[in-house]
Write a protein that holds these residues in place. Structure first.
Motif, PDB file in Angstrom:
ATOM      1  N   ALA A 224     -15.859  25.161   0.195  1.00 53.30           N
ATOM      2  CA  ALA A 224     -16.867  25.137   1.471  1.00 53.30           C
ATOM      3  C   ALA A 224     -16.104  25.801   2.745  1.00 53.30           C
ATOM      4  CB  ALA A 224     -17.438  23.793   1.808  1.00 53.30           C
TER       5      ALA A 224
ATOM      6  N   VAL B 203     -11.869  26.317   5.910  1.00 54.61           N
ATOM      7  CA  VAL B 203     -11.820  25.052   6.404  1.00 54.61           C
ATOM      8  C   VAL B 203     -11.361  23.917   5.370  1.00 54.61           C
ATOM      9  CG1 VAL B 203     -12.268  22.775   7.603  1.00 54.61           C
ATOM     10  CG2 VAL B 203     -12.271  25.254   8.930  1.00 54.61           C
ATOM     11  N   GLN B 204     -12.489  23.971   4.559  1.00 59.43           N
ATOM     12  CA  GLN B 204     -12.397  22.894   3.252  1.00 59.43           C
ATOM     13  C   GLN B 204     -11.070  23.438   2.539  1.00 59.43           C
ATOM     14  OE1 GLN B 204     -14.881  22.573  -0.246  1.00 59.43           O
ATOM     15  NE2 GLN B 204     -15.009  20.395   0.225  1.00 59.43           N
TER      16      GLN B 204
ATOM     17  N   SER C  94      -7.845  22.519   4.036  1.00 57.36           N
ATOM     18  CA  SER C  94      -7.836  21.054   4.199  1.00 57.36           C
ATOM     19  C   SER C  94      -7.283  20.316   2.508  1.00 57.36           C
ATOM     20  CB  SER C  94      -9.309  20.582   4.402  1.00 57.36           C
ATOM     21  OG  SER C  94      -9.401  19.230   4.227  1.00 57.36           O
TER      22      SER C  94
ATOM     23  N   GLN D 171      -3.988  18.494   1.955  1.00 57.91           N
ATOM     24  CA  GLN D 171      -3.809  17.141   1.353  1.00 57.91           C
ATOM     25  C   GLN D 171      -3.084  17.185  -0.100  1.00 57.91           C
ATOM     26  OE1 GLN D 171      -7.821  16.000   0.729  1.00 57.91           O
ATOM     27  NE2 GLN D 171      -8.440  16.399   3.003  1.00 57.91           N
TER      28      GLN D 171
ATOM     29  N   PHE E 168      -7.572  25.258  13.776  1.00 56.58           N
ATOM     30  CA  PHE E 168      -7.534  24.587  12.761  1.00 56.58           C
ATOM     31  C   PHE E 168      -6.130  24.910  11.856  1.00 56.58           C
ATOM     32  CE2 PHE E 168     -12.189  23.873  13.518  1.00 56.58           C
ATOM     33  CZ  PHE E 168     -12.007  22.656  13.028  1.00 56.58           C
TER      34      PHE E 168
ATOM     35  N   LEU F 112      -5.750  21.022  10.766  1.00 56.02           N
ATOM     36  CA  LEU F 112      -5.880  20.403   9.280  1.00 56.02           C
ATOM     37  C   LEU F 112      -4.537  19.926   8.715  1.00 56.02           C
ATOM     38  CD1 LEU F 112      -8.222  23.264   8.264  1.00 56.02           C
ATOM     39  CD2 LEU F 112      -8.638  21.113   8.722  1.00 56.02           C
TER      40      LEU F 112
ATOM     41  N   HIS G 117      -4.000  16.471  10.376  1.00 55.76           N
ATOM     42  CA  HIS G 117      -5.383  15.743   9.852  1.00 55.76           C
ATOM     43  C   HIS G 117      -4.607  15.115   8.388  1.00 55.76           C
ATOM     44  CE1 HIS G 117      -9.005  13.924  10.508  1.00 55.76           C
ATOM     45  NE2 HIS G 117      -9.369  13.869   9.206  1.00 55.76           N
TER      46      HIS G 117
ATOM     47  N   GLY H 206     -22.616  29.869   8.130  1.00 54.72           N
ATOM     48  CA  GLY H 206     -23.511  28.957   7.590  1.00 54.72           C
ATOM     49  C   GLY H 206     -23.415  29.036   6.195  1.00 54.72           C
TER      50      GLY H 206
ATOM     51  N   ARG I 151     -21.200  28.439   4.278  1.00 54.26           N
ATOM     52  CA  ARG I 151     -20.084  27.509   3.969  1.00 54.26           C
ATOM     53  C   ARG I 151     -19.713  27.827   2.548  1.00 54.26           C
ATOM     54  NH1 ARG I 151     -18.128  27.858   6.909  1.00 54.26           N
ATOM     55  NH2 ARG I 151     -16.593  26.021   7.009  1.00 54.26           N
TER      56      ARG I 151
ATOM     57  N   THR J 179     -16.057  13.423  12.588  1.00 54.74           N
ATOM     58  CA  THR J 179     -14.820  13.908  12.926  1.00 54.74           C
ATOM     59  C   THR J 179     -14.155  14.265  11.648  1.00 54.74           C
ATOM     60  OG1 THR J 179     -14.350  12.820  15.100  1.00 54.74           O
ATOM     61  CG2 THR J 179     -12.352  13.446  13.797  1.00 54.74           C
ATOM     62  N   GLU J 180     -14.360  13.303  10.605  1.00 54.59           N
ATOM     63  CA  GLU J 180     -13.631  13.666   9.159  1.00 54.59           C
ATOM     64  C   GLU J 180     -14.459  14.811   8.470  1.00 54.59           C
ATOM     65  OE1 GLU J 180     -11.308  12.224   7.923  1.00 54.59           O
ATOM     66  OE2 GLU J 180     -11.145  10.902   9.440  1.00 54.59           O
TER      67      GLU J 180
ATOM     68  N   ILE K  85     -15.993  17.226  10.266  1.00 56.61           N
ATOM     69  CA  ILE K  85     -15.524  18.464  10.837  1.00 56.61           C
ATOM     70  C   ILE K  85     -14.033  19.019  10.103  1.00 56.61           C
ATOM     71  CG2 ILE K  85     -14.292  19.598  12.800  1.00 56.61           C
ATOM     72  CD1 ILE K  85     -16.519  17.937  14.386  1.00 56.61           C
ATOM     73  N   HIS K  86     -13.180  18.078   9.866  1.00 56.39           N
ATOM     74  CA  HIS K  86     -11.927  18.370   9.187  1.00 56.39           C
ATOM     75  C   HIS K  86     -12.208  18.733   7.517  1.00 56.39           C
ATOM     76  CE1 HIS K  86     -10.235  16.911  12.854  1.00 56.39           C
ATOM     77  NE2 HIS K  86      -9.337  17.560  12.765  1.00 56.39           N
ATOM     78  N   ALA K  87     -13.341  18.225   7.022  1.00 54.99           N
ATOM     79  CA  ALA K  87     -13.598  18.380   5.643  1.00 54.99           C
ATOM     80  C   ALA K  87     -14.250  19.874   5.465  1.00 54.99           C
ATOM     81  CB  ALA K  87     -14.556  17.296   4.920  1.00 54.99           C
ATOM     82  N   ASP K  88     -15.076  20.118   6.170  1.00 51.97           N
ATOM     83  CA  ASP K  88     -15.589  21.572   5.787  1.00 51.97           C
ATOM     84  C   ASP K  88     -16.496  21.935   7.121  1.00 51.97           C
ATOM     85  OD1 ASP K  88     -17.841  20.016   5.803  1.00 51.97           O
ATOM     86  OD2 ASP K  88     -18.220  20.169   3.630  1.00 51.97           O
ATOM     87  N   LEU K  89     -16.528  21.567   8.248  1.00 55.90           N
ATOM     88  CA  LEU K  89     -16.937  22.075   9.370  1.00 55.90           C
ATOM     89  C   LEU K  89     -18.479  21.631   9.440  1.00 55.90           C
ATOM     90  CD1 LEU K  89     -15.625  25.516  10.648  1.00 55.90           C
ATOM     91  CD2 LEU K  89     -15.311  23.288  11.459  1.00 55.90           C
TER      92      LEU K  89
ATOM     93  N   SER L 134     -22.114  21.010   6.411  1.00 53.02           N
ATOM     94  CA  SER L 134     -22.721  21.543   4.987  1.00 53.02           C
ATOM     95  C   SER L 134     -23.481  22.615   5.212  1.00 53.02           C
ATOM     96  CB  SER L 134     -23.765  20.304   4.527  1.00 53.02           C
ATOM     97  OG  SER L 134     -23.092  19.222   3.971  1.00 53.02           O
TER      98      SER L 134
END
Lengths: 467, 467
Positions: free
Chosen positions: A178, A181-182, A185, A189, A208, A212, A215, A316, A318, B334-335, B337-341, B343
């Protein structure tokens, strides 16, 4: 309530026989709301089903059903022969939260650096792609997807990236995510899970790139950028497990990583066994020559490539993608499974069709032309209204950097600009240590019509006069 | 390569003047591939641009352009007056990874419990909703979305959930996510970030109820389930910070949380200040009466509600939603946003339109009827072919549990069934401690045509005869 008179009950439980909603459901809803509002107190007995049915003029079974439902849901409590009461677990309704009112000043000129021309998004072609792809896809395609992405999209994307970005992309190494950013992330991780601690990042960089890793429990270590991109020599001694770079068009300075730096970065990474994370966010747009090919194409087992549809189509959607070195592929896929089980199938189907039918290439050709014109209009406007600004990073991408004389109060300028309807990002926002380096403005030009560019920059110059 | 003859060069660099691809790009691609394949050795000099141009019969400027591009990309290295060479940073291509061959036995009867009727997915109506919504949405809608979800969908969903599930839903408390997996993942991360350590989970439960807390650094603590749902009394002494439950239709046993347990759970949670996480995965389907309303409606500041489109439409949409208590709302956003900004916007737009135009209600009415018939066919087939199976959880949802006599070898039965084309989940797969409790099979019936149900169960009975 047991002693309420008819009119009060009707106010409480307005039953509408003409409505589509069944009578028992209307009664349930009315009682639920009355309990939540506190109109029916916790612990209070409700009327017998016979009495309520008579009051409302409905069959008793309707009320019995409604009470049974509300008992099952925990709003009411029925105890053997005694009266049914409002259960003590039934909460009263919290005061409705106020919706956020749009009280911010109107933005007439939005130089946000992350946006492509949203008005140019080919919505009709996109919807057609989706419709066609949904019609063709087997039913099973809408079950739980392959967490790495649906096979047909990975196939098509691998081909597109090899052709457009010179990557070494096998569909197996591709992971659909997505947006970048995803993607980043998941990578952070995965790195953290295998014991990584530090990630070198460019300074200045996209926020970011620092946020990221933090986070994910990693420490971002800023490394300065100059006109040739990241200063590779300064990576030594950091003990970084990975480095995040933007080689094609550094964000936000716009520098391209120089050939000698590209070589030095890969040599350094190999020598120190460090993963290079290539954020290729806007490289499809290069105006003076063909885009510089991705670093990943030189060292596919050393470089993890991240790209997205955010700049070439729209944020948008994603939709993003990673090319993951073999050694990390399973770890990143595991993170994706725990993040969301896989990306949405309709979006993936639509993108695969959109690329296969040549729509993406058509869109890129069209927007390259218009972005070049917008960029030229921006440069001209800057020459006219901010002649002492030093313009950088204009060969590629969707934004330019205007470096300002060192006595400029960047924060005051941005605040004054906002009062004039001009939204613009400061260079210092992207620095690890804001006070260092000259002030500047990041000017995204792709989402502003050519005709308004000059007005926007003039307003910016007037704002500067105020500072 | 400097000494290669014409034919070899042509083999290496087949230039096609009729192709759409510009000549310099063809040469670049050919050289890149030759370098990656090792046909051009690292460090080897390439021919002068003049010589290569003559060999290929193209203008010299074409070759100069190609070399400049490859230097910029790091494949070639040019040093002042001396010969251009293949750069030492240029990697050779890794052997292509083998694609996974489909060697698994064919599945003729898939009783996977998580799937709705995928053939019934209203693809045409969905695509129309997307098309209509994209046409109506302002251009700016395709920029970076509100991370909590686009406002129009949150508005529509809040209304739908209040009506269909009896939730206390304000649009502000709603967060759109990529299915329940992402929702629970975000919640676990938010809890972990504020110091939570333990999450009570049902036993047996959906494997992700244990996997997601573990992945977020939390310890899942199994609590037994009986025919009335989770045994609330056994929650004492666990020191859990949260508990994940499936009150409407326990997964996988199918039990509904009994009214006295619902009350006790909320009382226990309030007394111990514990968050109740309500996974409402399939509650829209209830066959004997209206669905039992959500627990969240009783205590919206104590219960975090999670739902999704996976069972009511299709898992491939990856659309889910959370109703988050005020105290956790910012942490979960917040989570996200850090996951994927946020959907994907097209899916959100489509769902909002799909609900607003009544398509979802129509689809639910249709599928409720067909699932009830499929369920009845399953029960009949079980009575006929596995008469000693004790059938549970049939009042709601998309699956039933068939508990088998304690001497049944569940693993052998499932393995034998697979050889007969029957795919089925074992009850023990979902237990925290597999050896405890009776053997059983989880039988999803929604994605199997009524006509094949009997054949599938007969094959299962035959597989049991083999065990």
């Amino acid at each position: 309530m047991g002693r309420m008179s008819g009119p009060v009950l009707e106010l409480l439980l307005p039953v509408d026989r003409a409505a589509n909603e069944p009578l028992h459901a209307q009664i349930e809803r009315g009682l639920r709301e009355a309990i939540r509002d506190g109109r029916l107190a916790v612990g209070a007995p409700v009327p017998s089903s016979r009495a309520l049915a008579a009051e409302l003029g409905v069959a008793r079974s309707v009320v019995v059903d409604a009470y049974a439902q509300l008992c099952a849901e925990g709003y009411l409590r029925a105890r053997g022969g005694s009266r049914t009461t409002v259960a003590t677990t039934a909460a009263t309704r919290a005061a409705p939260r106020s919706t956020t009112a749009g009280g911010a000043p109107t933005v007439a000129y939005d130089f946000h650096p992350g946006l492509p021309d949203l008005a140019a998004f080919p919505a009709r072609a996109w919807a057609s792609s989706l419709q066609r792809a949904l019609r063709r896809a087997p039913h099973a395609a809408l079950g739980y997807p392959d967490p790495r992405g649906i096979p047909c999209l990975r196939e098509v994307l691998a081909g597109y990236l090899a052709r457009a970005r010179g990557t070494l992309a096998e569909p197996d190494g591709l992971l659909v995510c997505a947006g970048i950013v995803q993607g980043l992330s998941l990578v952070c991780q995965a790195l953290r899970a295998r014991g990584a601690r530090r990630v070198a990042v460019e300074d200045p960089c996209w926020i970011f790139h620092r946020a990221l890793p933090i986070h994910a429990g990693l420490e971002p270590v800023p490394v300065p950028v100059d006109q040739d991109g990241i200063r590779v020599a300064e990576l030594d001694g950091i003990a970084a497990d990975a480095v995040i770079v933007t080689p094609a068009h550094q964000f936000p300075t716009g520098a391209a990583l120089a050939p000698h730096r590209r070589a030095a970065l890969l040599e350094w990474a190999a020598r120190n066994d460090v993963l290079v994370i290539e954020d290729d966010y806007d490289a499809e747009y290069r105006y003076d020559r063909d885009p510089v090919g991705a670093l990943q194409g030189l060292a596919s087992e050393r470089v993890l490539y991240a790209g997205s549809a955010s700049k070439i189509l729209a944020p948008g959607l994603r939709l993003g993608w990673l090319l993951v070195p073999d050694a990390l592929a399973d770890a990143v896929a595991t993170e994706k499974i725990h993040a969301d089980l896989g990306s949405d199938v309709p979006g993936q189907l639509a993108l695969a069709d959109f690329i296969e039918t040549g729509e993406l290439d058509r869109h890129l050709r069209r927007t390259r032309r218009s972005y070049r014109s917008r960029r030229d209009a921006l440069i001209e406007a800057l020459h006219t209204h901010l002649p002492d600004a030093q313009i950088q990073g204009i060969a590629a991408g969707l934004h330019a950097l205007a470096v300002l004389p060192s006595d400029t109060d960047e924060a005051a300028l941005i605040a004054n600009a906002a009062t004039r309807g001009v939204s613009v990002h400061g260079l210092s926002w992207h620095r690890a240590n804001p006070p260092t380096g000259p002030p500047g403005l990041i000017l995204g030009y792709a989402n502003l019509p050519e005709s308004t560019m000059e007005h926007g920059i003039r307003e910016l110059a007037l704002a500067r006069g105020q500072s």
